[in-house]
Design an enzyme around this catalytic site. Structure first.
Site, PDB file in Angstrom:
ATOM      1  N   HIS A   1      52.506  39.531  39.858  1.00  0.00           N
ATOM      2  CA  HIS A   1      52.568  41.193  39.759  1.00  0.00           C
ATOM      3  C   HIS A   1      52.989  41.621  38.481  1.00  0.00           C
ATOM      4  O   HIS A   1      52.791  42.945  38.351  1.00  0.00           O
ATOM      5  CB  HIS A   1      53.663  41.391  40.722  1.00  0.00           C
ATOM      6  CG  HIS A   1      55.149  40.948  40.493  1.00  0.00           C
ATOM      7  ND1 HIS A   1      55.414  39.518  40.485  1.00  0.00           N
ATOM      8  CD2 HIS A   1      55.980  41.614  39.836  1.00  0.00           C
ATOM      9  CE1 HIS A   1      56.607  39.565  39.973  1.00  0.00           C
ATOM     10  NE2 HIS A   1      57.009  40.705  39.519  1.00  0.00           N
ATOM     11  N   CYS A   2      53.360  40.961  37.430  1.00  0.00           N
ATOM     12  CA  CYS A   2      53.631  41.354  36.187  1.00  0.00           C
ATOM     13  C   CYS A   2      52.846  41.089  34.917  1.00  0.00           C
ATOM     14  O   CYS A   2      51.937  41.378  34.370  1.00  0.00           O
ATOM     15  CB  CYS A   2      55.108  41.089  36.124  1.00  0.00           C
ATOM     16  SG  CYS A   2      55.871  42.115  34.753  1.00  0.00           S
ATOM     17  N   ILE A   3      53.344  39.907  34.445  1.00  0.00           N
ATOM     18  CA  ILE A   3      52.758  39.587  33.253  1.00  0.00           C
ATOM     19  C   ILE A   3      51.146  39.138  33.177  1.00  0.00           C
ATOM     20  O   ILE A   3      50.564  39.590  32.203  1.00  0.00           O
ATOM     21  CB  ILE A   3      53.341  38.381  32.422  1.00  0.00           C
ATOM     22  CG1 ILE A   3      54.821  38.753  32.114  1.00  0.00           C
ATOM     23  CG2 ILE A   3      52.554  37.615  31.355  1.00  0.00           C
ATOM     24  CD1 ILE A   3      55.850  37.563  31.709  1.00  0.00           C
TER      25      ILE A   3
END
Length: 192
Positions: free
Chosen positions: A22-24
């Site tokens: 969900h991020c990087i």
């Protein structure tokens, strides 16, 4: 593996069945979008995104080839075990998991799909894959008692008994290099 031997300042990343998290893994898309507003090309980021987005389709294509060659069976008649549905090893996080795309593509091809994941005993409600909500993970005993035409390793959790997967007498499509890292026999293993 060679690049990972650098003694400092380097975080190794390994290929897998697609983009997850969900991020990087998503952040480069924001960077590319922002760079375009300044007329800065980001071809490498965009190419990496295309490759990562295509990986689930590549895994399914290789699974189809392996089934055809190993047992003369197409995906539409196959029973497939998906190992791991979390987006990375040893966690229960399902956000943007490429395993769900693999499950969808296998279903669309007519395969019968089961999964095992010690961290995800039941698939939670999800925006993109609501049809799989509440699907239950098999146990190790369920896997041993069942028959599968192929095993697809999508998430390489440490708690999985990989040697037991080789006793299922079917090809193993390994998207995480889990078998080789455990020094298991590779005669029935196909790396993707």
């Amino acid at each position: 593996d060679g690049a990972a031997t650098k003694p400092f300042g380097y975080m190794p990343f390994y290929p897998g069945p697609g983009l997850g998290g969900h991020c990087i893994p998503i952040d480069p898309y924001y960077l590319a979008w922002k760079a375009r507003s300044y007329d800065v090309p980001t071809r490498f980021i965009e190419l990496a995104g295309e490759i990562n987005t295509a990986m689930p389709h590549h895994v399914i294509s290789r699974t189809r080839e392996v089934l055809d060659r190993s047992c003369g069976k197409g995906l539409s008649q196959a029973r497939v075990l998906l190992v791991g549905v979390a987006y990375k090893k040893n966690v229960s996080d399902m956000r943007e998991s490429p395993s769900m795309k693999l499950m969808q593509l296998l279903d669309e091809a007519g395969a019968s799909v089961a999964y095992i994941d010690p961290h995800v005993p039941q698939i939670p409600p999800m925006r993109a894959y609501g049809q799989y909500s509440e699907r239950q993970s098999l146990t190790s005993q369920d896997v041993a008692d069942d028959h599968f035409d192929a095993v697809v390793i999508a998430t390489d959790h440490d708690e999985i008994d990989y040697a037991a997967l080789l006793t299922l007498d079917c090809p193993v499509i390994d998207t995480r290099n889990a078998m080789a890292r455990r020094d298991l026999p590779l005669d029935r293993v196909v790396k993707v």
